[in-house]
Design a protein around this motif. Structure first.
Motif, mmCIF file in Angstrom:
data_model
loop_
_atom_site.group_PDB
_atom_site.id
_atom_site.type_symbol
_atom_site.label_atom_id
_atom_site.label_comp_id
_atom_site.label_asym_id
_atom_site.label_seq_id
_atom_site.Cartn_x
_atom_site.Cartn_y
_atom_site.Cartn_z
ATOM 1 N N ASN A 65 -0.625 10.272 -8.889
ATOM 2 C CA ASN A 65 1.116 9.616 -9.768
ATOM 3 C C ASN A 65 0.267 10.417 -10.534
ATOM 4 O O ASN A 65 1.366 10.728 -11.767
ATOM 5 N N TYR B 278 -6.171 13.511 1.908
ATOM 6 C CA TYR B 278 -6.173 11.992 1.497
ATOM 7 C C TYR B 278 -5.308 11.170 2.859
ATOM 8 O O TYR B 278 -5.648 10.542 3.823
ATOM 9 N N HIS C 139 11.714 12.785 -5.665
ATOM 10 C CA HIS C 139 10.696 12.940 -5.254
ATOM 11 C C HIS C 139 10.222 13.230 -7.041
ATOM 12 O O HIS C 139 9.722 13.026 -7.909
ATOM 13 N N GLN D 15 -2.774 5.946 -5.132
ATOM 14 C CA GLN D 15 -1.382 6.608 -5.347
ATOM 15 C C GLN D 15 -1.296 6.537 -6.457
ATOM 16 O O GLN D 15 -0.485 7.303 -6.929
ATOM 17 N N GLU E 130 -10.743 3.942 1.842
ATOM 18 C CA GLU E 130 -10.373 3.792 1.048
ATOM 19 C C GLU E 130 -10.983 3.766 -0.632
ATOM 20 O O GLU E 130 -10.776 4.174 -1.584
ATOM 21 N N THR F 219 -3.446 14.282 -1.660
ATOM 22 C CA THR F 219 -3.093 13.363 -1.793
ATOM 23 C C THR F 219 -2.582 13.808 -0.268
ATOM 24 O O THR F 219 -2.742 13.191 1.624
ATOM 25 N N GLU G 235 -5.363 1.474 -1.408
ATOM 26 C CA GLU G 235 -4.420 2.558 -1.369
ATOM 27 C C GLU G 235 -3.182 2.726 -2.515
ATOM 28 O O GLU G 235 -2.705 3.757 -2.843
ATOM 29 N N VAL G 236 -2.481 1.532 -2.775
ATOM 30 C CA VAL G 236 -2.081 1.868 -3.408
ATOM 31 C C VAL G 236 -2.621 2.114 -5.673
ATOM 32 O O VAL G 236 -1.438 2.321 -6.377
ATOM 33 N N THR H 177 4.753 2.802 -9.673
ATOM 34 C CA THR H 177 4.332 2.938 -8.555
ATOM 35 C C THR H 177 4.188 1.180 -7.729
ATOM 36 O O THR H 177 4.370 0.508 -6.838
ATOM 37 N N LYS I 66 7.514 15.492 0.484
ATOM 38 C CA LYS I 66 7.047 15.474 -0.544
ATOM 39 C C LYS I 66 7.330 16.497 -1.737
ATOM 40 O O LYS I 66 6.910 16.388 -3.127
#
Length: 301
Positions: free
Chosen positions: A28, A216, A229, A24, A144, A213, A20-21, A256, A224
């Protein structure tokens, strides 16, 4: 090199949280590569890119849920719609320079955030709205690991696009525009056209990342589109190094991942996070990647 890293990274990802990280980070990084083309190469600041990010997610969700458009069509449709909006808004906005341009893009982001919050008939208001799953080749993308390969593939494609762009005549025109708009005009470069094109491309990449995103997560809220942000995205670009494609990727990865690592500090998390930012910009004033590259090549800053 980046493609190899994306392929080999799963060997070091122990669980779904790590995936998951990583997802992201990739998403990003896609936004930051596009934003770096605008800020680092063209020299045009934007403090409202989170608005385009959120619009991409909402547009795809609305097309899919309210009009029954297949997600594989709603997602690119959302990117095209956001790109068209950015093209229209960019015409008057990009006539400004410096602080007025920063304030104008900030205003655009605020307007988008307010609109998404208040138009509850379409967006669900502050509570947000559900987003249908991404469907490819008749199958819903779930898990994932599957999303990791989609996000990683998108990142590699975005970096490839950016590297080819900056090495092209258009890329050289953008760098000339950044150096001196007056000098670029004397060389016959249509500065207005190039600024508008890179602004539109950057907005479309943000919208694509926002749409992915949303699909997902299965949900999206106006959070957002907040100014905070937008600032986070700019910090990632500056931290990694402006006018550096891989700097944008590294900045997105570090900024992140760092908050995830600092959660063990609890009450001191934000204090240490701020200290790391200050120390990094003091030691690496041109950003992480360009400064390290200069040190590696033995050249002074």
């Amino acid at each position: 090199m980046l493609a190899a890293l994306v392929v080999l990274a799963p060997l070091a990802l122990p669980n779904n949280y790590a995936y998951e990280v990583a997802i992201q980070i990739a998403i990003n990084a896609v936004v930051c590569v596009g934003l770096n083309l605008l800020i680092g190469y063209a020299g045009q600041i934007s403090l409202g890119h989170a608005g385009f990010f959120a619009l991409g997610g909402y547009a795809s969700a609305i097309l899919a849920t309210r009009y029954g458009v297949p997600v594989w069509l709603s997602l690119p449709g959302a990117c095209i719609a956001v790109g068209a909006l950015a093209h229209v808004l960019g015409r008057p906005t990009l006539r400004l320079k410096g602080h007025p341009l920063a304030m104008a893009t900030l205003g655009l982001g605020v307007i988008i955030s307010i609109a998404l919050t208040t138009e509850d008939k379409w967006t669900g208001g502050p509570d947000g709205m559900p987003v249908p799953p991404l469907v490819l080749f008749g199958l819903a993308v779930q898990g994932e690991q599957a999303w990791y390969w989609i996000a990683g593939g998108l990142l590699v494609g975005t970096v490839w696009l950016a590297l080819n762009l900056i090495d092209s005549p258009n890329g050289r025109a953008l760098r000339a525009l950044h150096g001196s708009e007056v000098a670029a005009q004397t060389l016959g470069i249509d500065c207005t056209r190039f600024k508008l094109q890179v602004f539109t491309l950057s907005a479309m990449l943000a919208a694509l990342a926002g749409a992915l995103t949303a699909h997902y997560a299965g949900f999206i809220t106006p959070a957002k589109a907040t100014f905070l942000h937008s600032v986070e995205l700019v910090i990632m670009v500056v931290f990694g190094g402006m006018a550096s494609v891989f700097g944008a990727v590294v900045g997105a990865a570090v900024m992140t991942l760092l908050p995830q690592l600092l959660t063990v500090l609890k009450d001191y998390e934000m204090m240490v996070f701020g200290a790391v930012l200050v120390a990094t910009m003091v030691l690496f004033p041109q950003g992480l990647v360009p400064t390290v590259a200069r040190w590696w090549n033995g050249r002074p800053q």
